[in-house]
Design a protein around this motif. Structure first.
Motif, PDB file in Angstrom:
ATOM      1  N   ILE A 143       0.119   3.345 -12.085  1.00 36.17           N
ATOM      2  CA  ILE A 143      -0.102   1.903 -11.992  1.00 36.17           C
ATOM      3  C   ILE A 143      -0.335   1.517 -10.536  1.00 36.17           C
ATOM      4  O   ILE A 143       0.518   1.739  -9.674  1.00 36.17           O
ATOM      5  CB  ILE A 143       1.087   1.123 -12.557  1.00 36.17           C
ATOM      6  N   THR A 144      -1.498   0.950 -10.259  1.00 34.74           N
ATOM      7  CA  THR A 144      -1.903   0.647  -8.894  1.00 34.74           C
ATOM      8  C   THR A 144      -2.371  -0.798  -8.786  1.00 34.74           C
ATOM      9  O   THR A 144      -3.182  -1.257  -9.595  1.00 34.74           O
ATOM     10  CB  THR A 144      -3.039   1.587  -8.441  1.00 34.74           C
ATOM     11  N   HIS A 145      -1.868  -1.501  -7.776  1.00 36.24           N
ATOM     12  CA  HIS A 145      -2.231  -2.901  -7.534  1.00 36.24           C
ATOM     13  C   HIS A 145      -3.290  -2.984  -6.444  1.00 36.24           C
ATOM     14  O   HIS A 145      -3.235  -2.257  -5.456  1.00 36.24           O
ATOM     15  CB  HIS A 145      -0.996  -3.707  -7.125  1.00 36.24           C
ATOM     16  N   TYR A 146      -4.222  -3.916  -6.621  1.00 36.08           N
ATOM     17  CA  TYR A 146      -5.318  -4.076  -5.672  1.00 36.08           C
ATOM     18  C   TYR A 146      -5.281  -5.446  -5.001  1.00 36.08           C
ATOM     19  O   TYR A 146      -4.933  -6.448  -5.628  1.00 36.08           O
ATOM     20  CB  TYR A 146      -6.673  -3.915  -6.373  1.00 36.08           C
ATOM     21  N   GLY A 147      -5.663  -5.440  -3.729  1.00 30.49           N
ATOM     22  CA  GLY A 147      -5.974  -6.666  -3.021  1.00 30.49           C
ATOM     23  C   GLY A 147      -7.478  -6.762  -2.965  1.00 30.49           C
ATOM     24  O   GLY A 147      -8.162  -6.587  -3.968  1.00 30.49           O
ATOM     25  N   TYR A 148      -8.017  -7.008  -1.770  1.00 26.54           N
ATOM     26  CA  TYR A 148      -9.461  -7.011  -1.577  1.00 26.54           C
ATOM     27  C   TYR A 148      -9.862  -5.737  -0.841  1.00 26.54           C
ATOM     28  O   TYR A 148      -9.597  -5.572   0.341  1.00 26.54           O
ATOM     29  CB  TYR A 148      -9.899  -8.222  -0.759  1.00 26.54           C
ATOM     30  N   GLY A 149     -10.450  -4.791  -1.548  1.00 27.61           N
ATOM     31  CA  GLY A 149     -10.947  -3.565  -0.935  1.00 27.61           C
ATOM     32  C   GLY A 149      -9.893  -2.519  -0.656  1.00 27.61           C
ATOM     33  O   GLY A 149     -10.214  -1.447  -0.135  1.00 27.61           O
ATOM     34  N   ILE A 150      -8.644  -2.800  -0.982  1.00 23.11           N
ATOM     35  CA  ILE A 150      -7.560  -1.849  -0.728  1.00 23.11           C
ATOM     36  C   ILE A 150      -6.552  -1.876  -1.873  1.00 23.11           C
ATOM     37  O   ILE A 150      -6.505  -2.815  -2.663  1.00 23.11           O
ATOM     38  CB  ILE A 150      -6.806  -2.142   0.589  1.00 23.11           C
ATOM     39  N   THR A 151      -5.739  -0.821  -1.927  1.00 23.12           N
ATOM     40  CA  THR A 151      -4.604  -0.798  -2.836  1.00 23.12           C
ATOM     41  C   THR A 151      -3.352  -1.215  -2.080  1.00 23.12           C
ATOM     42  O   THR A 151      -3.269  -1.071  -0.856  1.00 23.12           O
ATOM     43  CB  THR A 151      -4.393   0.599  -3.434  1.00 23.12           C
ATOM     44  N   ILE A 152      -2.378  -1.728  -2.839  1.00 24.84           N
ATOM     45  CA  ILE A 152      -1.139  -2.219  -2.232  1.00 24.84           C
ATOM     46  C   ILE A 152       0.041  -1.644  -3.007  1.00 24.84           C
ATOM     47  O   ILE A 152       0.214  -1.915  -4.190  1.00 24.84           O
ATOM     48  CB  ILE A 152      -1.085  -3.753  -2.257  1.00 24.84           C
ATOM     49  N   ASP A 153       0.830  -0.823  -2.317  1.00 24.43           N
ATOM     50  CA  ASP A 153       1.984  -0.155  -2.929  1.00 24.43           C
ATOM     51  C   ASP A 153       3.246  -0.640  -2.218  1.00 24.43           C
ATOM     52  O   ASP A 153       3.323  -0.595  -0.988  1.00 24.43           O
ATOM     53  CB  ASP A 153       1.826   1.357  -2.757  1.00 24.43           C
ATOM     54  N   THR A 154       4.221  -1.128  -2.985  1.00 24.07           N
ATOM     55  CA  THR A 154       5.475  -1.605  -2.385  1.00 24.07           C
ATOM     56  C   THR A 154       6.691  -0.861  -2.933  1.00 24.07           C
ATOM     57  O   THR A 154       7.815  -1.355  -2.851  1.00 24.07           O
ATOM     58  CB  THR A 154       5.643  -3.121  -2.614  1.00 24.07           C
ATOM     59  N   LYS A 155       6.465   0.327  -3.478  1.00 26.18           N
ATOM     60  CA  LYS A 155       7.590   1.107  -3.989  1.00 26.18           C
ATOM     61  C   LYS A 155       8.504   1.551  -2.843  1.00 26.18           C
ATOM     62  O   LYS A 155       8.072   1.691  -1.697  1.00 26.18           O
ATOM     63  CB  LYS A 155       7.092   2.344  -4.754  1.00 26.18           C
ATOM     64  N   ASP A 156       9.773   1.794  -3.188  1.00 30.52           N
ATOM     65  CA  ASP A 156      10.764   2.299  -2.225  1.00 30.52           C
ATOM     66  C   ASP A 156      10.965   1.340  -1.050  1.00 30.52           C
ATOM     67  O   ASP A 156      11.293   1.758   0.071  1.00 30.52           O
ATOM     68  CB  ASP A 156      10.358   3.681  -1.681  1.00 30.52           C
ATOM     69  N   LYS A 157      10.748   0.038  -1.291  1.00 34.25           N
ATOM     70  CA  LYS A 157      10.927  -0.979  -0.247  1.00 34.25           C
ATOM     71  C   LYS A 157      10.077  -0.674   0.985  1.00 34.25           C
ATOM     72  O   LYS A 157      10.488  -0.897   2.123  1.00 34.25           O
ATOM     73  CB  LYS A 157      12.409  -1.089   0.146  1.00 34.25           C
ATOM     74  N   MET A 158       8.888  -0.140   0.741  1.00 28.79           N
ATOM     75  CA  MET A 158       7.986   0.255   1.821  1.00 28.79           C
ATOM     76  C   MET A 158       6.566  -0.143   1.429  1.00 28.79           C
ATOM     77  O   MET A 158       6.110   0.163   0.331  1.00 28.79           O
ATOM     78  CB  MET A 158       8.089   1.772   2.041  1.00 28.79           C
ATOM     79  N   THR A 159       5.892  -0.848   2.316  1.00 19.65           N
ATOM     80  CA  THR A 159       4.527  -1.292   2.035  1.00 19.65           C
ATOM     81  C   THR A 159       3.524  -0.222   2.457  1.00 19.65           C
ATOM     82  O   THR A 159       3.602   0.314   3.559  1.00 19.65           O
ATOM     83  CB  THR A 159       4.209  -2.598   2.776  1.00 19.65           C
ATOM     84  N   GLN A 160       2.595   0.060   1.560  1.00 20.95           N
ATOM     85  CA  GLN A 160       1.537   1.031   1.828  1.00 20.95           C
ATOM     86  C   GLN A 160       0.206   0.374   1.498  1.00 20.95           C
ATOM     87  O   GLN A 160      -0.047  -0.018   0.362  1.00 20.95           O
ATOM     88  CB  GLN A 160       1.738   2.282   0.981  1.00 20.95           C
ATOM     89  N   LEU A 161      -0.651   0.234   2.505  1.00 21.08           N
ATOM     90  CA  LEU A 161      -1.950  -0.411   2.343  1.00 21.08           C
ATOM     91  C   LEU A 161      -3.057   0.597   2.595  1.00 21.08           C
ATOM     92  O   LEU A 161      -2.972   1.375   3.544  1.00 21.08           O
ATOM     93  CB  LEU A 161      -2.098  -1.572   3.343  1.00 21.08           C
ATOM     94  N   GLY A 162      -4.097   0.581   1.779  1.00 20.60           N
ATOM     95  CA  GLY A 162      -5.203   1.486   2.069  1.00 20.60           C
ATOM     96  C   GLY A 162      -5.933   1.957   0.846  1.00 20.60           C
ATOM     97  O   GLY A 162      -5.903   1.311  -0.200  1.00 20.60           O
ATOM     98  N   GLN A 163      -6.558   3.133   0.974  1.00 21.84           N
ATOM     99  CA  GLN A 163      -7.460   3.574  -0.077  1.00 21.84           C
ATOM    100  C   GLN A 163      -7.728   5.071   0.029  1.00 21.84           C
ATOM    101  O   GLN A 163      -7.713   5.640   1.119  1.00 21.84           O
ATOM    102  CB  GLN A 163      -8.787   2.816   0.067  1.00 21.84           C
TER     103      GLN A 163
END
Length: 364
Positions: A275-295
């Protein structure tokens, strides 16, 4: 008095040390894990470049393999790769810059900008839908596959981003290649190009594995639309890109927040990460209380990854010019996924150590 003063500054420097050197205390262990992974003897060895930075400064880099397998030409740090869907965040920034100038509206139907398109969905599909892959377009001459805006596209869409490039050409009065060039110049990215700009000099050969296990040279790695997946770049420039984007040098805070926020309904069952969430042009992962932005990126002969962790200002960039088992993306992205796990684990430990230090400070 002096003891209290010394204690206060001792604690301050401990916090500073932990926050600035996320790969610090166990750096050797961290490096060894990645080295062990990519240097292990296998019939499908890693062939590419890894760069991990913090605050823009390189903390780990490794170059393994060849830019030309036939000639056994060793890879170099300035070698360029086709970066696949990492290109989409570049396109998203160009769209949002036009939005900031008032040249376009995110929720306006695209018929406003591309009146030559005759399908009825042009009165319903908006720029927002294109950016989030929620438009349902399967071909320009066919109806949408589902109600516009109701879900993520069944298959990951390059068509939407190609349309976005055409829209910004209309609103800016410049070719998409020229818009891109000006953006890269602004960032100081001297090794990143739109594929129509033939100035790139260090593009490596891309290879794909055939069913019989042999590797063949992909003579056309630019089959995807440039705005969706065909920009050329290298590890150093992608590191510069991350710094510019995250430091607010490309977008104002409001537009940057839109780009990096999980958009409602833009959720995909990703073949690599679930399960992957998208913003504009990137994916947004917030698992483990850590933000991961990119592709991640995939193009004929090329596999790439570019993720940024804002809490620790850490970039993870992996560029590879061999596509193993192209019909099984988990195997294709094996090295990328395993290195990402190592980095995330290290950052989790760092965050935990930082939290413990902060708690100790409060108790004191």
């Amino acid at each position: 008095m002096n003891n209290k003063f010394n204690t206060k500054y001792f604690i301050f420097f401990i916090i500073l040390f932990v926050s600035c050197l996320s790969f610090g205390q166990n750096k050797n262990s961290f490096e060894k894990k990645i080295d062990s992974l990519i240097e292990s003897k296998t019939t499908k060895p890693f062939n590419g470049i890894i760069l991990i930075s913090q605050n823009g400064k390189v903390k780990y880099s490794k170059i393994v393999g060849y830019s030309d397998l036939e000639k056994k030409t060793p890879l170099q740090i300035n070698n360029q790769f086709v970066i696949g869907s990492i290109s989409k965040q570049i396109t998203a920034v160009l769209v949002l810059q036009e939005y900031e100038k008032g040249h376009l509206k995110l929720n306006e139907p695209i018929h406003t900008y591309l009146p030559e398109l005759t399908q009825k969905w042009t009165d319903t599909v908006t720029i927002h839908h294109l950016l989030t892959h929620m438009h349902g377009i399967v071909a320009l001459d066919k109806p949408t596959a589902f109600k516009v805006g109701s879900q993520f596209n069944y298959s990951y869409s390059n068509t939407g981003y190609d349309l976005l490039s055409k829209i910004t050409e209309r609103t800016s009065g410049k070719s998409f290649a020229m818009q891109s060039k000006e953006l890269f110049q602004k960032c100081g990215m001297k090794n990143t190009f739109h594929p129509d700009d033939k100035e790139y000099k260090n593009l490596v050969k891309g290879y794909s594995e055939q069913e019989n296990g042999e590797l063949f040279f992909e003579e056309n790695s630019f089959r995807n639309a440039p705005a969706a997946g065909s920009f050329v770049s290298n590890a150093t420039d992608l590191n510069i890109w991350n710094q510019n984007l995250q430091a607010g040098k490309l977008l104002k805070p409001a537009a940057f927040k839109i780009m990096t926020s999980k958009q409602e309904g833009a959720i995909r069952q990703h073949p690599l990460s679930g399960i992957t969430h998208y913003g504009y042009g990137i994916t947004i992962d917030t698992k483990d209380k850590m933000t991961q932005l990119g592709q991640t990126g995939f193009a004929p002969g090329f596999v790439s990854m570019n993720f940024y962790f804002p809490e620790t200002k850490t970039s993870l960039i992996i560029l590879e010019n061999i596509v193993y088992e192209p019909n099984d993306l988990k195997k294709t992205f094996f090295y990328h996924s395993e290195i990402l796990k190592i980095v995330r684990q290290k950052l989790k430990e760092t965050n935990a150590n930082s939290a413990n230090t902060d708690n100790s400070k409060k108790i004191k």
